[in-house]
Motif scaffolding. Structure first.
Motif, PDB file in Angstrom:
ATOM      1  N   GLY A  28      56.044  53.055  -2.266  1.00 14.92           N
ATOM      2  CA  GLY A  28      57.022  52.254  -1.537  1.00 14.92           C
ATOM      3  C   GLY A  28      57.477  52.920  -0.252  1.00 14.92           C
ATOM      4  O   GLY A  28      57.664  52.261   0.779  1.00 14.92           O
ATOM      5  N   ASN A  29      57.661  54.246  -0.317  1.00 12.06           N
ATOM      6  CA  ASN A  29      58.097  54.971   0.884  1.00 12.06           C
ATOM      7  C   ASN A  29      57.055  54.907   1.992  1.00 12.06           C
ATOM      8  O   ASN A  29      57.379  54.691   3.166  1.00 12.06           O
ATOM      9  N   GLN A  30      55.803  55.097   1.622  1.00  9.42           N
ATOM     10  CA  GLN A  30      54.736  55.200   2.616  1.00  9.42           C
ATOM     11  C   GLN A  30      54.289  53.840   3.142  1.00  9.42           C
ATOM     12  O   GLN A  30      53.982  53.696   4.332  1.00  9.42           O
ATOM     13  N   TYR A  31      54.262  52.840   2.264  1.00  7.09           N
ATOM     14  CA  TYR A  31      53.662  51.554   2.646  1.00  7.09           C
ATOM     15  C   TYR A  31      54.677  50.407   2.690  1.00  7.09           C
ATOM     16  O   TYR A  31      54.308  49.276   3.003  1.00  7.09           O
ATOM     17  N   HIS A  32      55.947  50.713   2.361  1.00  7.71           N
ATOM     18  CA  HIS A  32      57.031  49.720   2.436  1.00  7.71           C
ATOM     19  C   HIS A  32      56.713  48.479   1.599  1.00  7.71           C
ATOM     20  O   HIS A  32      56.931  47.349   2.025  1.00  7.71           O
ATOM     21  N   THR A  33      56.193  48.718   0.414  1.00  5.91           N
ATOM     22  CA  THR A  33      55.895  47.642  -0.519  1.00  5.91           C
ATOM     23  C   THR A  33      57.126  47.310  -1.353  1.00  5.91           C
ATOM     24  O   THR A  33      58.023  48.140  -1.512  1.00  5.91           O
ATOM     25  N   SER A  34      57.151  46.105  -1.908  1.00  4.16           N
ATOM     26  CA  SER A  34      58.264  45.751  -2.785  1.00  4.16           C
ATOM     27  C   SER A  34      58.152  46.540  -4.083  1.00  4.16           C
ATOM     28  O   SER A  34      57.048  46.778  -4.592  1.00  4.16           O
ATOM     29  N   HIS A  35      59.290  46.910  -4.621  1.00  2.06           N
ATOM     30  CA  HIS A  35      59.301  47.748  -5.823  1.00  2.06           C
ATOM     31  C   HIS A  35      58.642  47.035  -6.999  1.00  2.06           C
ATOM     32  O   HIS A  35      57.811  47.618  -7.714  1.00  2.06           O
ATOM     33  N   GLY A  36      58.987  45.768  -7.208  1.00  2.00           N
ATOM     34  CA  GLY A  36      58.460  45.048  -8.357  1.00  2.00           C
ATOM     35  C   GLY A  36      56.953  44.916  -8.325  1.00  2.00           C
ATOM     36  O   GLY A  36      56.266  45.120  -9.336  1.00  2.00           O
ATOM     37  N   GLU A  37      56.399  44.555  -7.169  1.00  2.00           N
ATOM     38  CA  GLU A  37      54.940  44.438  -7.046  1.00  2.00           C
ATOM     39  C   GLU A  37      54.266  45.793  -7.238  1.00  2.00           C
ATOM     40  O   GLU A  37      53.196  45.878  -7.857  1.00  2.00           O
ATOM     41  N   THR A  38      54.885  46.835  -6.715  1.00  2.00           N
ATOM     42  CA  THR A  38      54.307  48.174  -6.850  1.00  2.00           C
ATOM     43  C   THR A  38      54.254  48.585  -8.308  1.00  2.00           C
ATOM     44  O   THR A  38      53.228  49.103  -8.797  1.00  2.00           O
ATOM     45  N   ILE A  39      55.343  48.382  -9.017  1.00  2.00           N
ATOM     46  CA  ILE A  39      55.379  48.683 -10.446  1.00  2.00           C
ATOM     47  C   ILE A  39      54.318  47.872 -11.185  1.00  2.00           C
ATOM     48  O   ILE A  39      53.615  48.373 -12.069  1.00  2.00           O
ATOM     49  N   ALA A  40      54.194  46.592 -10.834  1.00  2.00           N
ATOM     50  CA  ALA A  40      53.248  45.722 -11.528  1.00  2.00           C
ATOM     51  C   ALA A  40      51.815  46.223 -11.420  1.00  2.00           C
ATOM     52  O   ALA A  40      51.056  46.186 -12.398  1.00  2.00           O
ATOM     53  N   VAL A  41      51.422  46.708 -10.240  1.00  2.00           N
ATOM     54  CA  VAL A  41      50.027  47.131 -10.083  1.00  2.00           C
ATOM     55  C   VAL A  41      49.783  48.531 -10.650  1.00  2.00           C
ATOM     56  O   VAL A  41      48.640  48.879 -10.957  1.00  2.00           O
TER      57      VAL A  41
END
Length: 439
Positions: free
Chosen positions: A317-330
């Motif tokens: 999330g820090n590096q790519y500014h992704t949403s937390h929920g989507e990041t956790i999901a993948v």
């Protein structure tokens, strides 16, 4: 007794013994359709008098839904003087909280408002938690962030009443004693972790969640599921060290019978309701079930402790500014339901059944491995989530070395909760495995 004390807690003094006490702290919880219409009563129960001044902390999209007007109209009709600050942002930074603090101090001085109300997704709620905590204890946000990023000072006061009203079903921030913020200049996320951060009350109203888009419903729902899965599979509480001072007991303190009970039910609720909530967002019964799953998952994971997928998600999330929920999901298939399965195959076999898998005729280990496949099938059914890190943010195998290093070097607070020890080499392999969960 299980657990390796050198691994599960960093402590110079190894004269300490295993933990023998567990505790659970929760805000007052009000749950149900139109529960938001009892906010005046909830505030009165917290000792807030008629005519008191309050600040609603939220974001612009939430204001646009009309939900904020619904709350302000209700509170003003009840005699409260309400101001709205709508500057929260997704994955909030330290600077976001500083902006809210500046607003409070400019309008109300050092004493601040008589009460605070956070409304929205986890980002808005975390901003509200940090604002109330710093107003109560003085100084700035970084004063209470752990060293070396912050000064590592201890919060000693909770401050004026704080009520949190989630409008998503997944983050669990409304009951959590932790608030997470991006430290942009260092490209890391840090948290303020203390029971003084926790809200006094949480009001969960499923009618406020029907405006969530399908993608947000799916992402936050999978975050709720991750809380349950990680809390359900972390160490038992007596695998950790007992602190010499009870005040030093960590807020993520291991499994107990209570966290297991809530975790098991949360997994079932998500498995049985998220498809309907995503594909038919007006179904209030499904929305209520998902909001309940979020609450139960948070009671499990944010008490027992989240682990590897969350530890890996923060550097991404820090590096790519992704949403937390989507990041956790993948990340969950490769981490929690992949790498961690060897820690307790019997427990992961049970998870497969809770997720809805048919494991009849399988060995325990085969059934445990089926949990990952059932989770991926669920994500595919939702049809709105990325298939892995590559689709999430274009991450390639050449970029994961840095992510693995950051996970191990900056996320020991969460890795201490993981049921298997994690080296940098282990994290690298899990990141590689998470590039593609399906083709």
């Amino acid at each position: 007794m299980t657990g390796n004390y050198d691994r599960t807690i960093s402590a110079a003094d190894h004269g300490l013994g295993p933990e023998t006490v567990w505790e659970i702290q929760l805000p007052a919880i009000r749950f149900g359709r139109n529960a938001v219409e009892e906010l005046d009563f909830q505030l009165a129960e917290l000792g807030v008098d008629d005519g008191a001044s309050g600040l609603i902390i939220t974001d612009e999209p939430m204001v646009q839904t009309g939900h904020v007007d619904r709350v302000t109209d209700h509170l003003e009709d009840a005699g409260f003087d309400v101001t709205v600050w709508d500057g929260a942002e997704p994955e909030p930074s330290i600077e976001t909280v500083d902006s809210c603090l500046e607003f409070v101090r400019e309008n109300e001085g050092a004493e601040g408002y008589d009460f605070y109300l956070g409304m929205g997704g986890g980002s808005s709620l975390d901003v509200a938690k940090g604002t109330r905590a710093v107003m109560a204890n003085g100084g700035e946000v970084l004063d209470y962030v752990a060293e070396p990023t912050g000064a590592g000072e201890t919060l000693t006061e909770s401050g004026d009443p704080l009520v949190l009203v989630p409008t998503t079903a997944g983050t669990g921030s409304e009951i959590s004693p932790v608030a997470i913020y991006a430290v942009e200049e260092k490209e890391i996320k840090e948290g303020i972790s203390s029971n003084h951060v926790r809200a006094d009350a949480a009001v969960l109203d499923p009618t406020l969640t029907t405006t969530m888009p399908a993608s947000v419903t799916a992402a936050t729902g999978m975050d709720a599921l991750a809380h349950a899965l990680e809390g359900y599979t972390t160490h038992d509480h007596d695998s950790f060290l007992r602190p010499e001072d009870p005040a030093q007991r960590p807020v993520y303190a291991g499994q107990t019978d209570v966290t297991e009970m809530f975790g098991r039910r949360a997994i079932e609720l998500v498995a049985n309701n998220i498809r309907t909530a995503v594909h038919n967002g007006e179904d209030v019964e499904a929305r209520a079930a998902m909001l309940k799953a979020s609450l139960f998952g948070a009671i499990c994971g944010l008490t027992a402790g989240v682990s590897l997928s969350h530890a890996m998600a923060y550097p991404v999330g820090n590096q790519y500014h992704t949403s937390h929920g989507e990041t956790i999901a993948v990340l969950t298939p490769a981490s929690t339901l992949g790498y961690n399965v060897a820690s307790d195959p019997e427990r992961f076999a049970e998870i497969a059944t809770l997720l809805g898998a048919d494991v009849e005729g399988m060995s325990t280990r085969e059934a445990a491995d089926e949990a990952r496949r059932e989770y991926v099938r669920l994500q595919q059914d939702l049809n709105v989530l990325p298939s892995g890190l590559a689709e999430l943010a274009g991450i390639s195998a050449d970029e994961i070395d840095w992510l693995a290093t950051q996970t191990v070097e900056t996320q020991q607070r969460l890795l201490r909760c993981n049921p298997r020890p994690v080296t940098e080499e282990d994290a690298l392999q899990v990141f590689h495995d998470a590039l593609h969960n399906w083709e």
